[in-house]
Design an enzyme around this catalytic site. Structure first.
Site, mmCIF file in Angstrom:
data_model
loop_
_atom_site.group_PDB
_atom_site.id
_atom_site.type_symbol
_atom_site.label_atom_id
_atom_site.label_comp_id
_atom_site.label_asym_id
_atom_site.label_seq_id
_atom_site.Cartn_x
_atom_site.Cartn_y
_atom_site.Cartn_z
ATOM 1 N N ILE A 292 0.833 -1.208 0.000
ATOM 2 C CA ILE A 292 0.000 0.000 0.000
ATOM 3 C C ILE A 292 0.868 1.259 0.000
ATOM 4 C CG2 ILE A 292 -1.740 1.306 1.287
ATOM 5 C CD1 ILE A 292 -2.756 -1.316 2.433
ATOM 6 N N ALA A 293 1.840 1.316 0.908
ATOM 7 C CA ALA A 293 2.648 2.534 1.029
ATOM 8 C C ALA A 293 3.974 2.167 1.684
ATOM 9 C CB ALA A 293 1.917 3.601 1.852
ATOM 10 N N ASP B 163 3.052 13.468 15.865
ATOM 11 C CA ASP B 163 3.316 13.475 14.407
ATOM 12 C C ASP B 163 2.029 13.799 13.660
ATOM 13 O OD1 ASP B 163 4.849 13.322 12.146
ATOM 14 O OD2 ASP B 163 4.614 11.166 11.908
ATOM 15 N N GLY C 292 9.290 6.087 6.184
ATOM 16 C CA GLY C 292 10.667 6.123 6.631
ATOM 17 C C GLY C 292 11.045 4.984 7.545
ATOM 18 N N MET C 293 10.065 4.446 8.313
ATOM 19 C CA MET C 293 10.365 3.371 9.251
ATOM 20 C C MET C 293 9.858 2.027 8.790
ATOM 21 S SD MET C 293 9.499 5.181 12.908
ATOM 22 C CE MET C 293 9.490 3.586 13.692
ATOM 23 N N ALA C 294 8.791 2.001 7.992
ATOM 24 C CA ALA C 294 8.152 0.724 7.693
ATOM 25 C C ALA C 294 7.436 0.795 6.353
ATOM 26 C CB ALA C 294 7.167 0.358 8.797
ATOM 27 N N THR C 295 7.033 -0.397 5.896
ATOM 28 C CA THR C 295 6.220 -0.537 4.687
ATOM 29 C C THR C 295 4.876 -1.107 5.092
ATOM 30 O OG1 THR C 295 8.177 -0.926 3.335
ATOM 31 C CG2 THR C 295 6.063 -1.591 2.418
ATOM 32 N N VAL C 296 3.793 -0.561 4.513
ATOM 33 C CA VAL C 296 2.432 -1.004 4.835
ATOM 34 C C VAL C 296 1.919 -1.865 3.685
ATOM 35 C CG1 VAL C 296 0.104 -0.295 5.460
ATOM 36 C CG2 VAL C 296 2.051 1.085 6.173
ATOM 37 N N LYS D 207 1.867 -3.457 8.928
ATOM 38 C CA LYS D 207 2.980 -2.508 8.878
ATOM 39 C C LYS D 207 4.246 -3.253 9.310
ATOM 40 C CE LYS D 207 3.980 2.237 10.338
ATOM 41 N NZ LYS D 207 3.463 3.359 11.141
#
Length: 651
Positions: free
Chosen positions: A24-25, A141, A28-32, A47
């Site tokens: 999906i996306a 954030d 900076g820290m993870a991929t979803v 995630k």
């Protein structure tokens, strides 16, 4: 053959439960990823922390902090967190999946939002943020990228990747976290964050929704940070005429550089936004940084006459002369006749006048009745019937309605029976009688309505049919069956009649075709070739000898299957497959070393791939000669077999 996916996680199953479908996306820290929860049969968002960050304890701790923080919260305007775990060195978080766009996407489409959209989104975000603040959690954030606008109208705040529980203040350590455009002055200067820091970030986001731009910009991040720490946020009314004084006041209040001058938490800011949205007076207890004055404006002109104003004010009014004023001169009535003849003549005159008056009244009544009859029968006051125009062209439908002396207002609506672009219906309905000049709403068909597509992949065939019908669509046919790790009759894909994948929405009552799993290909490694052929035939596959092969194997006995080869990808029932069968271990002939020196004999056997041995000590090997081997020369054995050299020593 289809190209392999570029992302190795796609197609993988985490903890034997979460089947990764697509990405999906990436942040900076993870991929979803979009995944299917195989246990609960629902779509979820997974995630997964980046591999290069997994070894960093700080990043891992922050990632797990998101799970703990979000799991403590349960609110309609917050993204739900379901699970968290580790699998094969990967740290992951399982969240609610929302087919949606972000607030950032909406701002890119519209440039800026209307005041109604701004207030609606603000109320939802502050409601979710207030729930976090009540649980002593600071988001840290807050930005448009983390506000989700779901396809079904829900608005949710997510991504608590920088969230942290607080007591009084929370510091960031040595590094500033969060997006620089939304950092509060205390985060920039002191690295301290609390609920009021979230309020500052929300105020910046509120300004951006109204104006379409951020209040502070610069070529370098430090330039923006410096403005946050030393400059006041400008009023949105300087950028857009839609911003009222209340909007200016709210932005200035939430973005004060001193935290004590802002709302203490999202609950207090929410009260102000809710009051603005409902048109009520803003809360009296809220802190103010601008003074716009109170009270309602008085009208510049009055609808009262001067006499009425003076009377209401308690003043004395002198009215103009009246014909009934007692001080005015009134002529005396004529004296009554004094004789019988005079009285009779006066009576005749009175009766004649009365007759003329009655006749005049009768004529007026006749004329009035005729006028009313004409007005309501054939004139402007007569009622007409709304014509039936369903299914006709829009120009013809509009002309038919206007021919009835009715006005037309064209709108759009969905229709299953009327093709897009044609007239679908009228409001009021056809056959209704209306006064001439009444406006009739003429609906232009947009075709079938778009409805959200349910989760179908991963369901059984029967459950998928039920889900398709429940969602308002029509089951078409099973267009393909292929072998897959999923169980037999499990849905692998849902497609349009043209073979395309379904999107998030699909026209109602449209046909949906399915691709099913034939189950996994039988595992025939280690069984005999005959047993493997029978098992594959039972599964609907054909064993083709031309696709088969043979190979030596030290681990598998002769005649057993080493591997299965396929000719198609994916593999479907009826496809041909081949078997690689073991020839057993490869054998090599023992060379004859009789008559050779012992050391030369050992070197010869070693070069032939065997492991030579002798009972002669190494110091005497130069005096010894080989007389034979055990096993004997000429015998075939596996490579690496120990060969004992027989020898004699000459002194």
């Amino acid at each position: 053959m289809t190209a392999p996916p570029t992302d190795p996680l796609i197609g993988h199953t985490l903890d034997e439960r979460y089947a990764i479908r697509s990405r999906i996306a990436r942040g900076g820290m993870a991929t979803v990823y979009l995944a299917t929860d195989l246990r609960l049969e629902r779509r979820v968002a997974v995630k997964v922390m980046h591999d290069h960050l997994a070894e960093d304890e700080n990043f891992t701790r922050r990632f797990e902090q998101e799970a703990r923080s979000a799991a403590r919260l349960s609110h309609p305007n917050l993204v739900n967190v379901f699970d968290q775990g580790h699998d094969a060195g990967r740290t992951y978080l399982v969240m609610e999946y929302l087919p949606s766009i972000t607030l950032r996407d909406l701002l890119k489409q519209q440039q800026r939002l209307t005041t109604e959209q701004t207030l609606e989104i603000s109320e939802a975000v502050l409601s979710g943020l207030a729930a976090a603040h009540r649980a002593d959690i600071v988001h840290r954030d807050l930005k448009p990228e983390n506000v989700m606008l779901a396809d079904d109208g829900r608005i949710k705040l997510g991504d608590f990747g920088l969230a942290r529980a607080v007591s009084a203040n929370t510091t960031t350590g040595q590094a500033l976290l969060g997006t620089i455009a939304y950092l509060s002055p205390e985060l920039v200067t002191r690295g301290v964050a609390d609920a009021r820091s979230d309020i500052y970030a929300f105020g910046i986001m509120f300004y951006e929704m109204l104006t379409g731009t951020q209040p502070f910009t610069g070529e370098q991040p430090m330039q923006i940070a410096y403005q946050h720490a030393h400059s006041e946020v400008p009023m949105p009314s300087l950028k857009t005429a839609d911003a009222t004084p209340e909007f200016d006041e709210f932005v200035r209040w939430t973005t004060q550089r001193e935290p004590d001058a802002r709302p203490r938490d999202a609950e207090e800011a929410l009260d102000f936004v809710s009051a603005m949205r409902t048109g009520q007076s803003v809360p009296a207890g809220a802190t103010r940084v601008l003074d716009f004055g109170g009270g309602s404006p008085t009208p510049s002109t009055s609808v009262l006459s001067d006499v009425q104003r003076d009377a209401l004010a308690g003043g004395t009014t002198v009215l103009p002369d009246s014909p009934f004023d007692t001080d005015s001169h009134v002529e005396a009535p004529p004296e009554e006749p004094v004789t019988a003849i005079d009285r009779a003549a006066a009576g005749v005159q009175r009766r004649a006048r009365r007759g003329r008056v009655l006749a005049l009244l009768l004529v007026l009544l006749v004329v009035l009745a005729g006028g009313i009859g004409w007005w309501f029968g054939q004139g402007p006051g007569s009622q007409v019937m709304v014509p039936d125009v369903a299914g006709t062209e829009m120009t013809a439908a509009q002309a038919a309605i206007e021919q009835q002396h009715l006005l037309v207002d064209v709108t759009e609506c969905a229709s299953l029976t009327v093709p897009a672009g044609k007239a679908a219906s009228t409001d009021p309905k056809s056959g209704t009688r209306l006064d001439r000049g009444t406006t009739v709403s003429l609906c232009q068909s947009t075709g079938p309505a778009l409805k959200p597509v349910p989760t179908i992949v991963g369901l059984s065939l029967d459950d998928a049919k039920s889900e398709i019908e429940r969602a308002g669509f029509t089951f078409g046919e099973v267009t393909d069956t292929r072998f897959d790790d999923a169980g037999a009759d499990t849905v692998l894909a849902a497609l349009t009649p043209e073979g395309d994948e379904l999107g998030a929405q699909y026209p109602e009552q449209s046909s949906i075709n399915l691709v099913l799993s034939a189950g996994p290909i039988p595992n025939v490694v280690g069984v005999s070739a005959d047993e493997a052929t029978a098992a594959l035939s039972d599964a609907g596959l054909t064993v083709d000898p031309d696709l088969g092969s043979e190979a030596y194997s030290s681990d598998a006995s002769k005649g057993t299957v080493l591997s299965l080869s396929t000719s198609t990808d994916p593999v479907r029932p009826g496809d041909a497959v081949g078997l690689q069968v073991s020839l057993g271990p490869e054998l090599f002939e023992i060379p004859d070393v009789s008559g050779l020196g012992l050391q030369e004999a050992m070197d010869t056997l070693t070069a032939a791939g065997f492991s030579p041995s002798t009972l002669v000590p190494e110091a005497l090997r130069g005096l010894a000669k080989a007389t034979g081997t055990d096993p004997a020369a000429g015998k075939q054995v596996e490579a690496g077999t120990e060969i004992r050299i027989k020898s004699t020593i000459s002194l």
